[in-house]
Scaffold this active site. Structure first.
Site, PDB file in Angstrom:
ATOM      1  N   HIS A  17      28.799  13.832  25.521  1.00  0.00           N
ATOM      2  CA  HIS A  17      27.915  13.123  24.588  1.00  0.00           C
ATOM      3  C   HIS A  17      27.204  11.975  25.323  1.00  0.00           C
ATOM      4  CE1 HIS A  17      30.946  14.442  21.315  1.00  0.00           C
ATOM      5  NE2 HIS A  17      29.850  15.130  21.093  1.00  0.00           N
ATOM      6  N   LYS A  41      34.556  20.168   9.120  1.00  0.00           N
ATOM      7  CA  LYS A  41      35.564  19.466   9.934  1.00  0.00           C
ATOM      8  C   LYS A  41      36.310  18.371   9.176  1.00  0.00           C
ATOM      9  CE  LYS A  41      33.051  20.271  14.196  1.00  0.00           C
ATOM     10  NZ  LYS A  41      32.175  19.696  15.222  1.00  0.00           N
ATOM     11  N   ARG A  90      25.057  23.339  24.943  1.00  0.00           N
ATOM     12  CA  ARG A  90      26.016  23.683  25.995  1.00  0.00           C
ATOM     13  C   ARG A  90      25.842  25.169  26.325  1.00  0.00           C
ATOM     14  NH1 ARG A  90      31.165  22.010  22.932  1.00  0.00           N
ATOM     15  NH2 ARG A  90      29.955  23.152  21.419  1.00  0.00           N
ATOM     16  N   SER A 128      34.982  17.784  21.600  1.00  0.00           N
ATOM     17  CA  SER A 128      35.886  16.739  21.097  1.00  0.00           C
ATOM     18  C   SER A 128      37.245  17.331  20.755  1.00  0.00           C
ATOM     19  CB  SER A 128      35.273  16.066  19.868  1.00  0.00           C
ATOM     20  OG  SER A 128      34.061  15.446  20.210  1.00  0.00           O
TER      21      SER A 128
HETATM   22  N1  COA Z   1      29.135  17.397  25.421  1.00  0.00           N
HETATM   23  C1  COA Z   1      30.363  17.628  24.965  1.00  0.00           C
HETATM   24  N2  COA Z   1      30.628  18.124  23.753  1.00  0.00           N
HETATM   25  C2  COA Z   1      29.585  18.392  22.957  1.00  0.00           C
HETATM   26  C3  COA Z   1      28.279  18.187  23.371  1.00  0.00           C
HETATM   27  C4  COA Z   1      28.062  17.654  24.653  1.00  0.00           C
HETATM   28  N3  COA Z   1      26.844  17.423  25.108  1.00  0.00           N
HETATM   29  N4  COA Z   1      27.459  18.552  22.367  1.00  0.00           N
HETATM   30  C5  COA Z   1      28.250  18.980  21.381  1.00  0.00           C
HETATM   31  N5  COA Z   1      29.524  18.894  21.748  1.00  0.00           N
HETATM   32  C6  COA Z   1      30.684  19.284  20.947  1.00  0.00           C
HETATM   33  C7  COA Z   1      31.097  18.254  19.946  1.00  0.00           C
HETATM   34  O1  COA Z   1      32.051  17.373  20.474  1.00  0.00           O
HETATM   35  C8  COA Z   1      31.680  19.107  18.865  1.00  0.00           C
HETATM   36  O2  COA Z   1      33.021  19.411  19.237  1.00  0.00           O
HETATM   37  P1  COA Z   1      34.112  19.750  18.120  1.00  0.00           P
HETATM   38  O3  COA Z   1      33.629  20.981  17.402  1.00  0.00           O
HETATM   39  O4  COA Z   1      35.334  19.967  18.890  1.00  0.00           O
HETATM   40  O5  COA Z   1      34.171  18.541  17.187  1.00  0.00           O
HETATM   41  C9  COA Z   1      30.894  20.416  18.930  1.00  0.00           C
HETATM   42  O6  COA Z   1      30.336  20.425  20.217  1.00  0.00           O
HETATM   43  C10 COA Z   1      29.817  20.551  17.918  1.00  0.00           C
HETATM   44  O7  COA Z   1      28.951  19.450  18.027  1.00  0.00           O
HETATM   45  P2  COA Z   1      27.689  19.337  17.060  1.00  0.00           P
HETATM   46  O8  COA Z   1      26.950  20.627  16.987  1.00  0.00           O
HETATM   47  O9  COA Z   1      26.943  18.130  17.420  1.00  0.00           O
HETATM   48  O10 COA Z   1      28.347  19.253  15.681  1.00  0.00           O
HETATM   49  P3  COA Z   1      28.982  18.016  15.039  1.00  0.00           P
HETATM   50  O11 COA Z   1      30.057  18.490  14.163  1.00  0.00           O
HETATM   51  O12 COA Z   1      29.339  16.988  16.033  1.00  0.00           O
HETATM   52  O13 COA Z   1      27.740  17.458  14.180  1.00  0.00           O
HETATM   53  C11 COA Z   1      26.265  17.323  12.293  1.00  0.00           C
HETATM   54  C12 COA Z   1      27.085  18.239  13.207  1.00  0.00           C
HETATM   55  C13 COA Z   1      27.112  16.168  11.773  1.00  0.00           C
HETATM   56  C14 COA Z   1      25.090  16.770  13.071  1.00  0.00           C
HETATM   57  C15 COA Z   1      25.769  18.182  11.099  1.00  0.00           C
HETATM   58  O14 COA Z   1      26.874  18.733  10.430  1.00  0.00           O
HETATM   59  C16 COA Z   1      24.929  17.373  10.132  1.00  0.00           C
HETATM   60  O15 COA Z   1      23.739  17.179  10.332  1.00  0.00           O
HETATM   61  N6  COA Z   1      25.553  16.873   9.040  1.00  0.00           N
HETATM   62  C17 COA Z   1      24.877  16.052   8.050  1.00  0.00           C
HETATM   63  C18 COA Z   1      24.599  16.838   6.756  1.00  0.00           C
HETATM   64  C19 COA Z   1      23.343  17.668   6.908  1.00  0.00           C
HETATM   65  O16 COA Z   1      22.253  17.180   7.067  1.00  0.00           O
HETATM   66  N7  COA Z   1      23.536  18.982   6.787  1.00  0.00           N
HETATM   67  C20 COA Z   1      22.465  19.957   6.937  1.00  0.00           C
HETATM   68  C21 COA Z   1      22.313  20.285   8.418  1.00  0.00           C
HETATM   69  S1  COA Z   1      21.095  21.536   8.666  1.00  0.00           S
END
Ligand code: COA
Length: 161
Positions: A17, A41, A90, A128
């Site tokens: 991140h 989650k 990724r 994560s």
């Molecule tokens: N390096 C390391 N890990 C990374 C990474 C990077 N560059 N990019 C992503 N990851 C990991 C994250 O740690 C996460 O790991 P985990 O599944 O073990 O927790 C995983 O990849 C997924 O990350 P991401 O796709 O960013 O998902 P998220 O759960 O962190 O975030 C939200 C998703 C919160 C942005 C999304 O659910 C959201 O927008 N929610 C708000 C409600 C909304 O608007 N909904 C409609 C969306 S269309």
């Protein structure tokens, strides 16, 4: 002023991140890193803890702000006057899910575009959940999380586990 948003669960922030945050902060006047809720989650760390970890690890980046929001990302972008959502990509497996989210967010807010930064190769398989799993089983997470929060993650996970 070009404002971008980098959303995520950040449970907790990892070096992957941070790599995206550093690179995105160089591309925009302001980068808002926002802790959000992913319905799929159940976070290990509270919103306040996740924000504090992010604040500590990004304090040297003067154009980075840390925030939290419980609603829709598209609505938050409109509220903050942001033109861009930044996401890290990724492996190929991220693509379909990210594509779906980007299209949905643009439908909800036509003024916001999503851009993807390729995660640096060394963080390609980092997540994560992986960090939490390693710490829970007594492994060191120094190679995966910023040094400012390493000890705390390790001890916190051991205490809870
Ligand atoms: N390096 C390391 N890990 C990374 C990474 C990077 N560059 N990019 C992503 N990851 C990991 C994250 O740690 C996460 O790991 P985990 O599944 O073990 O927790 C995983 O990849 C997924 O990350 P991401 O796709 O960013 O998902 P998220 O759960 O962190 O975030 C939200 C998703 C919160 C942005 C999304 O659910 C959201 O927008 N929610 C708000 C409600 C909304 O608007 N909904 C409609 C969306 S269309």
């Amino acid at each position: 002023m070009k404002i971008a948003i980098y959303p995520g669960s950040f449970d907790p922030v990892t070096l992957g991140h941070l790599d995206i945050i550093e690179r995105a902060s160089a591309l925009f006047d302001k980068l808002i890193v926002v802790v959000m809720h992913n319905v799929a989650k159940s976070p290990m760390f509270t919103v306040e803890e996740r924000m504090e970890f992010l604040r500590r690890t990004t304090s040297r980046l003067s154009n980075v702000e840390i925030d939290a929001f419980g609603g829709l990302l598209a609505g938050y972008a409109a509220q903050r006057g942001a033109c861009t959502i930044v996401k890290g990509l990724r492996a190929m497996s991220d693509f379909e899910y990210e594509f779906q989210m980007a299209l949905t967010n643009r439908k909800l807010n036509p003024n916001v575009d999503t851009i993807f930064l390729m995660t640096s190769a060394e963080y390609m398989y980092l997540s994560s959940s992986m960090v939490k799993d390693i710490a829970l089983h007594g492994g060191k997470v120094a190679d995966f999380v910023p040094p400012e929060i390493e000890e705390e993650i390790f001890h916190r996970m051991r205490k809870d586990g």
